[in-house]
Design a protein around this motif. Structure first.
Motif, PDB file in Angstrom:
ATOM      1  N   GLN A  39      12.395   7.494   7.356  1.00 29.98           N
ATOM      2  CA  GLN A  39      12.917   8.819   7.697  1.00 29.98           C
ATOM      3  C   GLN A  39      14.374   8.929   7.266  1.00 29.98           C
ATOM      4  O   GLN A  39      14.790   9.960   6.736  1.00 29.98           O
ATOM      5  N   ASN A  40      15.144   7.863   7.494  1.00 31.46           N
ATOM      6  CA  ASN A  40      16.556   7.886   7.146  1.00 31.46           C
ATOM      7  C   ASN A  40      16.778   7.961   5.648  1.00 31.46           C
ATOM      8  O   ASN A  40      17.740   8.577   5.185  1.00 31.46           O
ATOM      9  N   VAL A  41      15.925   7.335   4.864  1.00 28.84           N
ATOM     10  CA  VAL A  41      16.100   7.386   3.414  1.00 28.84           C
ATOM     11  C   VAL A  41      15.376   8.578   2.801  1.00 28.84           C
ATOM     12  O   VAL A  41      15.457   8.800   1.599  1.00 28.84           O
ATOM     13  N   GLY A  42      14.679   9.365   3.625  1.00 27.80           N
ATOM     14  CA  GLY A  42      14.098  10.616   3.170  1.00 27.80           C
ATOM     15  C   GLY A  42      12.763  10.528   2.478  1.00 27.80           C
ATOM     16  O   GLY A  42      12.360  11.456   1.790  1.00 27.80           O
ATOM     17  N   PHE A  43      12.027   9.438   2.647  1.00 32.93           N
ATOM     18  CA  PHE A  43      10.725   9.344   1.981  1.00 32.93           C
ATOM     19  C   PHE A  43       9.646  10.143   2.699  1.00 32.93           C
ATOM     20  O   PHE A  43       9.061  11.051   2.153  1.00 32.93           O
ATOM     21  N   GLN A  44       9.358   9.767   3.926  1.00 30.81           N
ATOM     22  CA  GLN A  44       8.267  10.410   4.650  1.00 30.81           C
ATOM     23  C   GLN A  44       8.354  10.041   6.109  1.00 30.81           C
ATOM     24  O   GLN A  44       9.144   9.190   6.494  1.00 30.81           O
ATOM     25  N   ASN A  45       7.536  10.667   6.883  1.00 34.17           N
ATOM     26  CA  ASN A  45       7.451  10.324   8.296  1.00 34.17           C
ATOM     27  C   ASN A  45       6.808   8.952   8.401  1.00 34.17           C
ATOM     28  O   ASN A  45       5.726   8.727   7.884  1.00 34.17           O
ATOM     29  N   ALA A  46       7.468   8.042   9.036  1.00 38.64           N
ATOM     30  CA  ALA A  46       6.987   6.669   9.109  1.00 38.64           C
ATOM     31  C   ALA A  46       6.151   6.438  10.349  1.00 38.64           C
ATOM     32  O   ALA A  46       6.272   5.426  11.015  1.00 38.64           O
ATOM     33  N   SER A  47       5.303   7.377  10.656  1.00 38.70           N
ATOM     34  CA  SER A  47       4.462   7.210  11.845  1.00 38.70           C
ATOM     35  C   SER A  47       3.369   6.198  11.558  1.00 38.70           C
ATOM     36  O   SER A  47       2.957   6.001  10.421  1.00 38.70           O
ATOM     37  N   ARG A  48       2.888   5.578  12.596  1.00 37.89           N
ATOM     38  CA  ARG A  48       1.863   4.543  12.456  1.00 37.89           C
ATOM     39  C   ARG A  48       0.555   5.179  11.994  1.00 37.89           C
ATOM     40  O   ARG A  48       0.085   6.137  12.577  1.00 37.89           O
ATOM     41  N   ARG A  49      -0.019   4.597  10.974  1.00 45.84           N
ATOM     42  CA  ARG A  49      -1.280   5.103  10.443  1.00 45.84           C
ATOM     43  C   ARG A  49      -2.400   4.156  10.835  1.00 45.84           C
ATOM     44  O   ARG A  49      -2.229   2.954  10.847  1.00 45.84           O
ATOM     45  N   SER A  50      -3.531   4.741  11.093  1.00 42.68           N
ATOM     46  CA  SER A  50      -4.672   3.874  11.382  1.00 42.68           C
ATOM     47  C   SER A  50      -5.396   3.596  10.084  1.00 42.68           C
ATOM     48  O   SER A  50      -5.612   4.470   9.271  1.00 42.68           O
ATOM     49  N   SER A  51      -5.727   2.375   9.871  1.00 43.87           N
ATOM     50  CA  SER A  51      -6.427   1.996   8.650  1.00 43.87           C
ATOM     51  C   SER A  51      -7.904   2.331   8.785  1.00 43.87           C
ATOM     52  O   SER A  51      -8.395   2.664   9.860  1.00 43.87           O
ATOM     53  N   ALA A  52      -8.602   2.236   7.691  1.00 43.06           N
ATOM     54  CA  ALA A  52     -10.042   2.522   7.702  1.00 43.06           C
ATOM     55  C   ALA A  52     -10.768   1.539   8.604  1.00 43.06           C
ATOM     56  O   ALA A  52     -11.687   1.911   9.327  1.00 43.06           O
ATOM     57  N   ARG A  53     -10.323   0.274   8.587  1.00 40.34           N
ATOM     58  CA  ARG A  53     -10.978  -0.732   9.434  1.00 40.34           C
ATOM     59  C   ARG A  53     -10.797  -0.419  10.910  1.00 40.34           C
ATOM     60  O   ARG A  53     -11.729  -0.516  11.681  1.00 40.34           O
ATOM     61  N   SER A  54      -9.578  -0.069  11.303  1.00 34.74           N
ATOM     62  CA  SER A  54      -9.361   0.207  12.725  1.00 34.74           C
ATOM     63  C   SER A  54     -10.116   1.460  13.146  1.00 34.74           C
ATOM     64  O   SER A  54     -10.623   1.535  14.263  1.00 34.74           O
ATOM     65  N   THR A  55     -10.214   2.436  12.245  1.00 33.99           N
ATOM     66  CA  THR A  55     -10.980   3.639  12.555  1.00 33.99           C
ATOM     67  C   THR A  55     -12.452   3.300  12.721  1.00 33.99           C
ATOM     68  O   THR A  55     -13.104   3.785  13.645  1.00 33.99           O
ATOM     69  N   GLU A  56     -12.974   2.460  11.836  1.00 34.27           N
ATOM     70  CA  GLU A  56     -14.373   2.050  11.949  1.00 34.27           C
ATOM     71  C   GLU A  56     -14.602   1.252  13.227  1.00 34.27           C
ATOM     72  O   GLU A  56     -15.627   1.418  13.889  1.00 34.27           O
TER      73      GLU A  56
END
Length: 109
Positions: free
Chosen positions: A36-53
């Motif tokens: 966020q500080n360097v302006g790339f993107q929101n660094a929110s935690r993403r769930s991977s395909a494995r964790s979703t499955e």
């Protein structure tokens, strides 16, 4: 990070370097503000395909267990309803027998 950058799972596209960094930082830190500080993107935690499955499979198991419990309770309700009907019929027979005896006593007096 290099392993995550080069590996993909079936049906997934290659991740960009920023996505990989974001994923690694999200997993290793509690409050990640770097991206966020360097302006790339929101660094929110993403769930991977494995964790979703995994979550989906756990939800399916829970649903199956709940369906089994509902079926069990439904069977118990049916059994208790049938027992209530049998008890009511027995009570009617008993009442009829008592009325017949009472009528006999009244006629004798």
């Amino acid at each position: 990070m290099e392993n995550e950058l080069s590996t993909t799972t079936e049906g997934e596209e290659l991740k960009s370097a920023a996505q990989v960094v974001s994923d690694v930082l999200a997993e290793s830190t509690k409050k990640n503000k770097f991206l966020q500080n360097v302006g790339f993107q929101n660094a929110s935690r993403r769930s991977s395909a494995r964790s979703t499955e995994t979550e989906l499979e756990a939800e399916r198991r829970t649903n199956a267990e709940l369906r089994a419990q509902v079926a069990d309770l439904s069977n118990k309700v049916q059994e208790s309803e049938q027992a209530r009907i049998v008890d009511r019929e027995e009570m009617k027979r008993s009442q009829s027998a008592m009325e017949a005896k009472l009528n006999l006593l009244v006629r004798q007096n």
